[in-house]
Motif scaffolding. Sequence first.
Motif, short mmCIF file in Angstrom:
data_model
loop_
_atom_site.label_atom_id
_atom_site.label_comp_id
_atom_site.label_asym_id
_atom_site.label_seq_id
_atom_site.Cartn_x
_atom_site.Cartn_y
_atom_site.Cartn_z
N ASP A 78 -5.41 7.20 7.01
CA ASP A 78 -5.77 6.72 8.34
C ASP A 78 -5.62 5.20 8.42
OD1 ASP A 78 -6.96 7.45 10.98
OD2 ASP A 78 -8.53 6.08 10.32
N PHE A 79 -6.05 4.51 7.38
CA PHE A 79 -5.98 3.04 7.33
C PHE A 79 -4.52 2.58 7.41
CE2 PHE A 79 -5.63 -0.97 4.98
CZ PHE A 79 -6.61 -1.72 5.60
N LYS A 80 -3.63 3.24 6.67
CA LYS A 80 -2.22 2.87 6.68
C LYS A 80 -1.55 3.24 8.01
CE LYS A 80 -1.20 4.99 2.79
NZ LYS A 80 -0.44 5.43 1.58
N LYS A 81 -1.94 4.36 8.55
CA LYS A 81 -1.33 4.82 9.81
C LYS A 81 -1.65 3.89 10.97
CE LYS A 81 -1.52 8.69 13.10
NZ LYS A 81 -2.15 10.01 13.39
N HIS A 82 -2.92 3.47 11.06
CA HIS A 82 -3.34 2.68 12.22
C HIS A 82 -3.17 1.18 12.04
CE1 HIS A 82 -4.86 6.07 14.52
NE2 HIS A 82 -5.41 6.54 13.41
N ARG A 83 -2.88 0.74 10.80
CA ARG A 83 -2.59 -0.67 10.53
C ARG A 83 -3.63 -1.60 11.17
NH1 ARG A 83 2.75 -1.59 8.84
NH2 ARG A 83 2.75 -3.60 9.87
N TYR A 84 -4.88 -1.36 10.79
CA TYR A 84 -6.00 -2.10 11.39
C TYR A 84 -5.85 -3.62 11.30
CZ TYR A 84 -8.40 2.42 11.39
OH TYR A 84 -8.74 3.72 11.60
N LEU A 85 -5.26 -4.10 10.21
CA LEU A 85 -5.16 -5.55 10.05
C LEU A 85 -4.28 -6.20 11.12
CD1 LEU A 85 -4.93 -6.37 6.24
CD2 LEU A 85 -6.89 -6.47 7.75
N LEU A 106 0.84 -1.22 0.00
CA LEU A 106 0.00 0.00 0.00
C LEU A 106 0.86 1.25 0.00
CD1 LEU A 106 -2.98 -0.81 2.42
CD2 LEU A 106 -2.71 -1.34 0.01
N HIS A 107 1.92 1.24 0.82
CA HIS A 107 2.80 2.41 0.90
C HIS A 107 3.55 2.64 -0.41
CE1 HIS A 107 2.32 3.73 5.03
NE2 HIS A 107 2.41 2.49 5.45
N ASN A 108 3.86 1.55 -1.12
CA ASN A 108 4.65 1.67 -2.35
C ASN A 108 3.83 2.09 -3.57
OD1 ASN A 108 7.00 0.99 -1.03
ND2 ASN A 108 6.80 -1.20 -1.44
N THR A 109 2.52 2.15 -3.41
CA THR A 109 1.69 2.65 -4.50
C THR A 109 1.74 4.17 -4.49
OG1 THR A 109 0.18 0.77 -4.30
CG2 THR A 109 -0.63 2.69 -5.50
N LYS A 110 2.20 4.76 -5.57
CA LYS A 110 2.32 6.22 -5.62
C LYS A 110 0.94 6.87 -5.69
CE LYS A 110 6.95 6.44 -7.57
NZ LYS A 110 7.80 6.95 -8.67
N GLN A 111 0.76 7.92 -4.90
CA GLN A 111 -0.54 8.58 -4.83
C GLN A 111 -0.98 9.11 -6.19
OE1 GLN A 111 -1.50 10.80 -1.34
NE2 GLN A 111 -2.68 12.34 -2.45
N GLU A 112 -0.04 9.59 -6.99
CA GLU A 112 -0.44 10.15 -8.29
C GLU A 112 -0.99 9.07 -9.23
OE1 GLU A 112 4.20 10.16 -8.51
OE2 GLU A 112 2.64 10.41 -6.98
N HIS A 113 -0.47 7.83 -9.10
CA HIS A 113 -0.98 6.74 -9.93
C HIS A 113 -2.40 6.35 -9.47
CE1 HIS A 113 3.48 5.50 -10.64
NE2 HIS A 113 3.10 6.48 -11.45
N LEU A 114 -2.56 6.27 -8.16
CA LEU A 114 -3.87 5.94 -7.61
C LEU A 114 -4.88 7.05 -7.93
CD1 LEU A 114 -5.57 3.97 -6.04
CD2 LEU A 114 -4.64 4.90 -3.92
N HIS A 115 -4.44 8.29 -7.83
CA HIS A 115 -5.31 9.42 -8.16
C HIS A 115 -5.74 9.35 -9.62
CE1 HIS A 115 -6.46 13.62 -8.99
NE2 HIS A 115 -6.84 13.63 -7.72
#
Length: 203
Positions: free
Chosen positions: A136-143, A107-116
Amino acid sequence: MGTVLPDLLKNADKTINIQPEKFERHEHPFVDSILDGWKRHLEVDRYFHNSGFFKHHSHELKKALKPATEGSPVKPFFLGHIALELLLDNLLITTGKVNVDTFYDHLHNTKQEHLHSFLIYSKLSNPDVFFKYLDDFKKHRYLSTYTDAAQVAYALKRICMRVWKDPFTPEQEAMLTEAVLNYRLLLLPEFMTVFDDIGARLD
């Protein structure tokens, strides 16, 4: 990113309803890569929800969880469906089939501009809402919390709270937790069969 994106979008805003799988392929390879993952998710979902495994275990979980819903607005069928998916997440993680750190690295390695670019291509009108949720999802690592089977019942309650206010009493929550823990032990020896079956169908 593409394979988890349909669920992430729904969690960010349940009113989001994009269908990029119906569009022509995009000329950008990164957008196409996300689209391939998106289509894979839909294909896996279709097989899974029509499988004998899903039909059997969601029904059995519905019965196991039904006593905890007496007097609650929560529908046992809804509970059985969601509980099965959460238990499978827990089992994949606790048996080492899925590595949480690797998942978040992707998830972190996906560039925001590509996802955008993908979200604009998919005609999502306000991507900012999604990116706020994703951060928020990446920060809190819910999994990471799914390593504790008792947290599966807590996650189940939180999902129900999106639909119903105060869906369970403390006594019902305790019953939910006990039923989830017991059913996890029942699933443990055979849970990989559904993944093996889907993998064989898709390869």
